[in-house]
Design an enzyme around this catalytic site. Structure first.
Site, short mmCIF file in Angstrom:
data_model
loop_
_atom_site.label_atom_id
_atom_site.label_comp_id
_atom_site.label_asym_id
_atom_site.label_seq_id
_atom_site.Cartn_x
_atom_site.Cartn_y
_atom_site.Cartn_z
N GLY A 107 -85.85 -56.48 -7.82
CA GLY A 107 -85.64 -55.88 -6.54
C GLY A 107 -86.84 -55.98 -5.61
N ASP A 155 -78.54 -51.50 -5.08
CA ASP A 155 -78.74 -50.70 -3.66
C ASP A 155 -78.46 -51.55 -2.47
OD1 ASP A 155 -79.53 -48.74 -5.34
OD2 ASP A 155 -81.89 -49.27 -4.77
N MET A 203 -75.75 -43.50 -5.97
CA MET A 203 -77.08 -43.86 -5.74
C MET A 203 -77.34 -45.00 -4.45
SD MET A 203 -78.35 -45.25 -9.61
CE MET A 203 -78.95 -43.98 -10.67
N GLY A 204 -78.45 -45.46 -4.34
CA GLY A 204 -78.66 -46.07 -3.11
C GLY A 204 -80.16 -46.15 -2.73
N GLU A 256 -77.57 -40.49 -2.40
CA GLU A 256 -78.75 -39.75 -3.02
C GLU A 256 -79.81 -39.53 -1.87
OE1 GLU A 256 -80.29 -41.73 -6.51
OE2 GLU A 256 -80.85 -43.56 -5.37
N HIS A 271 -76.38 -43.23 -13.51
CA HIS A 271 -76.49 -44.41 -14.22
C HIS A 271 -75.16 -45.37 -14.40
CE1 HIS A 271 -80.47 -43.14 -13.80
NE2 HIS A 271 -80.80 -44.37 -13.91
N LEU A 272 -74.15 -44.43 -14.36
CA LEU A 272 -72.82 -45.16 -14.68
C LEU A 272 -72.57 -46.50 -13.59
CD1 LEU A 272 -70.53 -42.28 -15.25
CD2 LEU A 272 -71.08 -43.96 -16.85
N GLN A 273 -73.15 -46.25 -12.51
CA GLN A 273 -73.26 -47.05 -11.46
C GLN A 273 -74.01 -48.70 -11.97
OE1 GLN A 273 -73.52 -44.93 -7.24
NE2 GLN A 273 -74.40 -43.85 -8.99
N ARG A 274 -74.85 -48.42 -12.88
CA ARG A 274 -75.89 -49.34 -13.20
C ARG A 274 -75.04 -50.18 -14.63
NH1 ARG A 274 -81.32 -47.84 -11.87
NH2 ARG A 274 -81.74 -48.58 -14.14
O1 F6P Z 1 -82.81 -48.99 -7.16
C1 F6P Z 1 -81.80 -48.74 -8.14
C2 F6P Z 1 -81.55 -47.56 -8.77
O2 F6P Z 1 -80.29 -47.49 -9.44
C3 F6P Z 1 -81.38 -46.42 -7.39
O3 F6P Z 1 -80.12 -46.48 -6.81
C4 F6P Z 1 -81.83 -45.11 -8.01
O4 F6P Z 1 -82.37 -44.26 -7.00
C5 F6P Z 1 -82.97 -45.73 -8.94
O5 F6P Z 1 -82.79 -47.03 -9.29
C6 F6P Z 1 -83.03 -44.82 -10.30
O6 F6P Z 1 -83.93 -45.37 -11.31
P1 F6P Z 1 -84.00 -44.96 -12.58
O7 F6P Z 1 -83.32 -45.95 -13.47
O8 F6P Z 1 -85.72 -45.18 -12.76
O9 F6P Z 1 -83.69 -43.59 -12.83
#
Ligand code: F6P
Length: 415
Positions: A134, A159, A201-202, A254, A303-306
């Protein structure tokens, strides 16, 4: 043209011993997102067809130096990963290379680190290094480039906050996850006549909230880019009640600022990392419950979104990014970052990319369309005096009996 140059390249590799073949490094840095493995696979498969070798560094930039940690990647150990979330190489957004964000406020890397990275590239005879990351990770890649290390960037983040590319891979998957959550919240919200607040998130941009809010039929979308007031959010919920819709779904990013109270943080940056945002959903729910005396619940999607498999769109985009990044290395287009400029994948300078964060514009067609459908961003509609926006409790009570009757038929069709 491209086919010819590929053909010539392949011929030039023929007959070379393993030690003479072109070798390329790849790494994944920063927070993970769906599609990283699809990029790695795109690099490795297209490299293999051209007779190039690929090594993957472990744990992002950390694997480049003291101690150097890498694995040879080939078509066998990257088989079947296009649909796998996370990254087979591991990643980190902490450590010696963390938070070198932007250019204006950049933190310069320790020259000893840069020297160490250059030495690794030299010792492994890498023709180039593909850095998938990123904005923070790309800012590191830019410093590598300025130091003379041959790098190419690939933008990733859920994001979607990089201007230099129309979309980053990972975003569509995150939106799909948030939209699925909205669909699930809808049925339970309607069953219980509740207000549901979904925090997504974002970071400091509202792309995920905007897209999931539209796709998931939110009544209210709260973004970092559009200032909002409690009164206007309440107003929207009461308007819905007045027509018999006794539940409402709110998506809040967020990074959305509370009226007069700024951003809600879980943790502030400690000098080697970024602020950890989160918690605004709970604040919004508590305040609405207090003001409206309606049952309100919060879901923080986190983090489900990731995690999980990338969507089809992200798989295709990530595959193109991987193949294009390899091409940039072979063409010695260092200091460039692949970028999606629909309908094609192209490249821009990394310097331009890290300098321009993409934020939701109030005048974007997505915001305009949402407003046209009655979605509230918690803002006064242009030209509406605030005094006309408050409903009296008396009027609400009067409407409630009518609304109850309309509810069953409306709820079945309306979202
Ligand atoms: O940049 C991606 C992101 O998932 C954001 O949306 C979020 O604020 C951040 O990373 C969360 O970071 P971490 O995984 O360190 O909790």
């Amino acid at each position: 043209m491209r086919v010819d140059s590929d053909f010539n390249y392949r011929r030039s590799q023929q007959g070379k011993s393993m030690s003479q073949r072109t070798r390329i490094g790849v790494l994944t840095s920063g927070g993970d997102c769906p599609g990283l493995n699809a990029v790695i696979r795109g690099v490795v498969k297209s490299a293999a067809r051209l007779g190039c070798d690929v090594v993957g560094f472990r744990k992002g930039y950390e694997g480049l130096v003291d101690p150097v940690s890498y694995i040879p990647l080939d078509t066998r150990n990257t088989m079947g990963i296009i649909n796998r979330g996370g990254t087979i190489l591991g990643s980190t957004n902490k450590g010696r290379f963390a938070a070198r964000v932007g250019v204006e406020d950049r933190l310069d890397l320790d020259p000893a680190l840069l020297h160490g990275v250059a030495r690794t590239v030299d010792q492994l005879s890498l023709q180039g290094l593909i850095c998938i990351g990123g904005d923070g990770s790309l800012a590191v890649a830019q410093q590598f480039h300025e130091y003379g290390i041959p790098v190419v960037g690939v933008p990733k983040t859920i994001d979607n906050d990089l201007s230099a590319t129309a979309f980053t891979f990972g975003f569509d998957s995150a939106v799909a996850c948030a939209t699925d959550a909205m669909d699930r919240l809808h049925t339970t919200a309607a069953s219980h006549d509740r207000i549901m607040v979904l925090e997504v998130m974002g970071r400091h941009t509202g792309w995920i909230a905007l897209h999931a809010g539209i796709a998931g039929a939110a009544s209210v979308i709260l973004l970092p880019e559009i200032p909002w007031t409690w009164e206007n959010v309440c107003q929207k919920i009461l308007e819905r009640e007045n027509v018999g819709k006794r539940f409402s779904l709110i998506v809040v990013a967020e990074g959305a600022e509370l009226p007069d109270h700024g951003i809600v943080r879980q943790r502030s940056a400690d000098g080697c990392g970024q602020d950890l945002l989160g918690g605004v959903g709970h604040v919004v729910a508590a305040e609405l419950e207090n003001r409206l005396k309606r049952e309100t619940r919060t879901v923080v999607l986190g983090h489900l979104q990731r995690g999980g498999p990338p969507t089809n769109f992200d798989r295709v985009l990530a595959t193109q990014f991987g193949a294009h990044a390899l091409r940039l290395v072979l063409d010695k287009q260092f200091g460039r970052m692949v970028s999606y400029q629909p309908p094609t994948v192209n490249s821009v300078s990394i310097l331009d990319a890290v300098n321009r964060i993409s934020r939701v514009s109030e005048t974007s067609s997505a915001v305009i369309a949402a407003r046209a459908l009655g979605v509230s961003f918690g803002q006064h509609p242009p030209g509406t005096p605030p005094s006309q926006l408050s409903l009296t409790r008396e009027k609400q009570n009067h409407d409630e009996s009518d609304a109850d009757e309309r509810l069953l038929s409306d709820a079945a069709t309306e979202i």
